[in-house]
Design an enzyme around this catalytic site. Structure first.
Site, PDB file in Angstrom:
ATOM      1  N   GLY A 180     125.774  56.723  27.439  1.00 39.10           N
ATOM      2  CA  GLY A 180     125.171  56.178  28.563  1.00 39.10           C
ATOM      3  C   GLY A 180     126.554  56.300  29.419  1.00 39.10           C
ATOM      4  O   GLY A 180     127.650  55.504  29.118  1.00 39.10           O
ATOM      5  N   SER A 181     126.608  57.412  30.718  1.00 35.91           N
ATOM      6  CA  SER A 181     127.846  56.879  31.607  1.00 35.91           C
ATOM      7  C   SER A 181     127.325  57.928  32.947  1.00 35.91           C
ATOM      8  O   SER A 181     126.250  58.190  33.471  1.00 35.91           O
ATOM      9  CB  SER A 181     128.947  57.842  30.598  1.00 35.91           C
ATOM     10  OG  SER A 181     129.966  57.589  31.312  1.00 35.91           O
TER      11      SER A 181
END
EC number: 4.1.1.65
Length: 215
Positions: A180-181
């Protein structure tokens, strides 16, 4: 670099193998009590999915480098190439596919890896404070495009498989981020955005901007 799109990203094979083994052993030892292990396996399977995508064709199209939600469309200063730019940012949560694709056809002029913090990548300040990896791409028409992988609160591993001098095709896979980013794309300030904040986009499939006719 060529990638055969095996449905599950190669970065996920060890995680898939471990969680599947744990779920099978859990089922053998505990029967129905192993359900949480199967849920974990299902999560890992969907996280590391890497489906093939149709690549839109057309002059000057800029494609999304990641699956996710657009969190920024704004004029700013490109901190890497030092120019006025249009920045479009895509936030990936843990339910998005996490392969990163080149937004344009271009040659990698320079690559940077900058250490930093791991604050929530959905916040604008993550673009300048978090750990990040940036590629400066030069198109055949002379346009500069900077594509930046930004680590997040949970993401602690940025993977980039190309270096200076590499030639990337639009939609070509070049990296991966766990778990997640955010991806920032800095475009010429005359580029026309084709997405708005809140839009859902898909790597190598969604058109996020249109480059001007000439550099």
């Amino acid at each position: 670099m060529e990638y055969p799109h095996p449905i599950i990203a190669r970065e996920g094979w060890p995680f898939v193998a471990v969680t599947l083994a744990a779920a099978l052993i859990g089922t053998f030892l505990a029967g129905g009590w192993s359900a949480p292990l199967w849920l974990l396996f299902a999560f890992v399977l969907q996280f590391f999915r890497d489906p093939p995508r149709p690549i839109p064709q057309g002059e000057g199209l800029v494609l999304s480098p990641a699956d996710g939600r657009v969190v920024s469309v704004e004029a700013c200063r490109d901190p890497f190439v030092d120019r006025d730019a249009l920045r479009i940012s895509v936030f990936m949560n843990v339910f998005n596919a996490h392969s990163n694709r080149s937004p344009v056809d271009g040659r990698v002029v320079k690559r940077w890896h900058l250490p930093g913090k791991f604050i929530n990548a959905e916040l604008s300040k993550a673009s300048v404070e978090n750990e990040r990896n940036a590629l400066w791409l030069k198109t055949a028409e002379g346009f500069d495009v900077t594509c930046v992988q930004v680590a997040g609160l949970v993401a602690r591993r940025i993977l980039c498989y190309v270096d200076e001098g590499a030639e990337l095709k639009r939609g070509e896979r070049y990296g991966f981020i766990r778990f997640g980013s955010r991806l920032d794309v800095y475009l010429p300030d005359r580029a026309r955005p084709r997405v708005s904040i809140g839009d859902k986009v898909y790597a190598a499939k969604s058109v996020i901007a249109q480059l001007p006719v000439a550099a």
